[in-house]
Design an enzyme around this catalytic site. Structure first.
Site, PDB file in Angstrom:
ATOM      1  NE  ARG A 101      -3.891   0.600   1.896  1.00 31.61           N
ATOM      2  CZ  ARG A 101      -5.113   0.653   2.428  1.00 31.61           C
ATOM      3  NH1 ARG A 101      -5.320   1.362   3.526  1.00 31.61           N
ATOM      4  NH2 ARG A 101      -6.112  -0.010   1.893  1.00 31.61           N
ATOM      5  CG  HIS A 128      -8.361   0.152  -2.714  1.00 34.45           C
ATOM      6  ND1 HIS A 128      -7.561  -0.937  -2.438  1.00 34.45           N
ATOM      7  CD2 HIS A 128      -9.027   0.424  -1.552  1.00 34.45           C
ATOM      8  CE1 HIS A 128      -7.734  -1.298  -1.174  1.00 34.45           C
ATOM      9  NE2 HIS A 128      -8.611  -0.485  -0.629  1.00 34.45           N
ATOM     10  CD  GLN A 131     -12.887  -2.126  -0.692  1.00 33.81           C
ATOM     11  OE1 GLN A 131     -12.078  -1.991   0.218  1.00 33.81           O
ATOM     12  NE2 GLN A 131     -14.046  -2.747  -0.527  1.00 33.81           N
ATOM     13  CG  ASP A 229     -13.685   6.245  -1.006  1.00 28.89           C
ATOM     14  OD1 ASP A 229     -13.626   5.895   0.194  1.00 28.89           O
ATOM     15  OD2 ASP A 229     -12.670   6.450  -1.702  1.00 28.89           O
ATOM     16  CB  CYS A 269     -13.958   0.886   0.091  1.00 29.42           C
ATOM     17  SG  CYS A 269     -13.329   2.555   0.338  1.00 29.42           S
ATOM     18  NE  ARG A 297      -9.972  -5.352   0.459  1.00 25.45           N
ATOM     19  CZ  ARG A 297      -9.250  -4.339   0.954  1.00 25.45           C
ATOM     20  NH1 ARG A 297      -9.852  -3.342   1.568  1.00 25.45           N
ATOM     21  NH2 ARG A 297      -7.937  -4.292   0.797  1.00 25.45           N
TER      22      ARG A 297
HETATM   23  N1  NVA Z   1     -10.076   6.702  -1.244  1.00 24.96           N
HETATM   24  C1  NVA Z   1      -9.697   6.227   0.072  1.00 24.96           C
HETATM   25  C2  NVA Z   1      -9.903   4.754   0.191  1.00 24.96           C
HETATM   26  C3  NVA Z   1      -9.595   4.199   1.561  1.00 24.96           C
HETATM   27  C4  NVA Z   1      -9.720   2.708   1.630  1.00 24.96           C
HETATM   28  C5  NVA Z   1      -8.257   6.608   0.360  1.00 24.96           C
HETATM   29  O1  NVA Z   1      -7.415   6.462  -0.529  1.00 24.96           O
HETATM   30  O2  NVA Z   1      -7.992   7.048   1.476  1.00 24.96           O
HETATM   31  N1   CP Z   2     -11.184  -0.326   2.509  1.00 19.23           N
HETATM   32  C1   CP Z   2      -9.901  -0.367   2.964  1.00 19.23           C
HETATM   33  O1   CP Z   2      -8.947  -0.531   2.204  1.00 19.23           O
HETATM   34  O2   CP Z   2      -9.782  -0.232   4.307  1.00 19.23           O
HETATM   35  P1   CP Z   2      -8.432   0.009   5.110  1.00 19.23           P
HETATM   36  O3   CP Z   2      -7.905   1.368   4.726  1.00 19.23           O
HETATM   37  O4   CP Z   2      -8.843  -0.065   6.554  1.00 19.23           O
HETATM   38  O5   CP Z   2      -7.447  -1.058   4.742  1.00 19.23           O
END
Ligand code: NVA
Ligand code: CP
Length: 312
Positions: A101, A128, A131, A229, A269, A297
């Site tokens: 990540r 992502h 997800q 989101d 998500c 997930r």
């Molecule tokens: N768009 C959000 C998704 C979190 C799972 C982010 O990147 O923070």
């Molecule tokens: N939806 C998701 O990726 O959650 P986290 O940021 O908690 O991993």
């Protein structure tokens, strides 16, 4: 050749169906596949916060018989600028897959280029895709065709920050699955045309339609799946943009949801910012599938890992 999963269209439509079928199989029988028996190691690296991704990969890798090495990348030599190429070469000697990540999609691509084991995007600024696998599994469970669980031909609308990683992944992932996808957000938060184009190219293989509709009511009219989101993604906290007022008309609330199909489901998500992009009554209401989505997930990523390891 080593296969990676850096963006949603790294799987062909047929391969996506294979992964989703395996995800359903693993949900029914969580310990039926042990591709990491040994245990073989999987590196799970984080540059950004996480709850679901961290837990689901950690538990999932263990359920596949493997040993997860979950680390904050800043605490490794990556945090002191060891090159991505050297990091990939070294990690490839220790582990059978790398999950990362991070911020930069280009960084993920560079790591993958030098890795001899599969690299999985666990969220970047651009996509992502893990997800979306979980979301497609959830859509198949709730709205899939009788018998096959096929999601092709369904309609999904994403509302809110239509320029973020989730919006991009919905466009690519839904196009790949044959779902008609619409994204809808305020001026200044509409998708990069490069990603719309990539989704439309993939949609030519599946018959899906990819649309950008500014009006949120028109965007959700009659659809099967309504998604939103956060309005402030990780890394955007101090970008100086007004990330509240322009988004208000795109909030997923009962009034807006009433324009979707009466049997529509709602996805998010998570983490949710209740009262901003979604209201309590919707996320806790009968149409919400968000906690099944979170659970999936685990199953979807186990399927992805199993499938990727089978390819090499
Ligand atoms: N768009 C959000 C998704 C979190 C799972 C982010 O990147 O923070
Ligand atoms: N939806 C998701 O990726 O959650 P986290 O940021 O908690 O991993």
């Amino acid at each position: 050749m080593t296969r990676h999963f850096l963006r949603d269209d790294d799987l062909s439509p047929a391969e996506l169906r294979e992964v989703l079928a395996l995800a359903a199989e693993l949900k029914a029988a969580p310990f039926s596949r042990r591709p990491l028996e040994g245990p073989k190691g999987v590196g799970v690296l984080f540059d950004k916060n996480s709850t679901r991704t961290r837990f689901s990969f950690d538990v999932g890798i263990a359920q596949l018989g493997g040993h997860p090495v979950v680390v904050d990348s800043k605490s490794t030599q990556m945090g002191r600028d060891e090159s991505l190429a050297d990091t990939a070469r070294v990690l490839s000697r220790f582990v059978d897959a790398i999950v990362w990540r991070t911020y930069s999609q280009a960084g993920l691509e560079e790591l993958a280029q030098h890795s001899t084991v599969p690299v999985i995007n666990a969220l970047s600024d651009d996509f992502h895709p893990c997800q979306i696998l979980a979301d497609l599994q959830t859509i198949a469970e709730r709205k899939g065709a009788e018998g096959t669980g096929s999601v092709a031909g369904l309609k999904l609308t994403y509302l809110g920050d239509a320029a973020n990683n989730m919006a991009n992944s919905y466009m690519l992932g839904c196009a790949n699955a044959g779902i008609d996808v619409t994204v809808s957000g305020p001026e200044g938060f509409r998708p990069d045309p490069r990603f719309v184009q990539a989704a439309r190219e993939r949609a030519t293989q599946t018959g899906a339609e990819v649309s950008v509709i500014d009006d949120p009511v028109l965007a959700v009219a009659g659809v099967d799946v309504v998604v939103t989101d956060t309005w402030v993604s990780m890394g955007q906290e101090d970008d100086g943009l007004d990330r509240t007022a322009p988004f208000r008309p795109y909030q997923v609330n009962a009034e807006l949801l009433a324009h979707a199909d009466p049997d529509a489901i709602v996805l998010h998500c998570l983490p949710a910012h209740r009262g901003d992009e979604i209201t309590d009554d919707v996320i806790d209401g009968p149409q919400s599938a968000v906690f099944d989505e979170a659970e999936n997930r685990l199953h979807a990523q186990k399927a992805l890992l199993t499938w990727l390891l089978e390819q090499s």
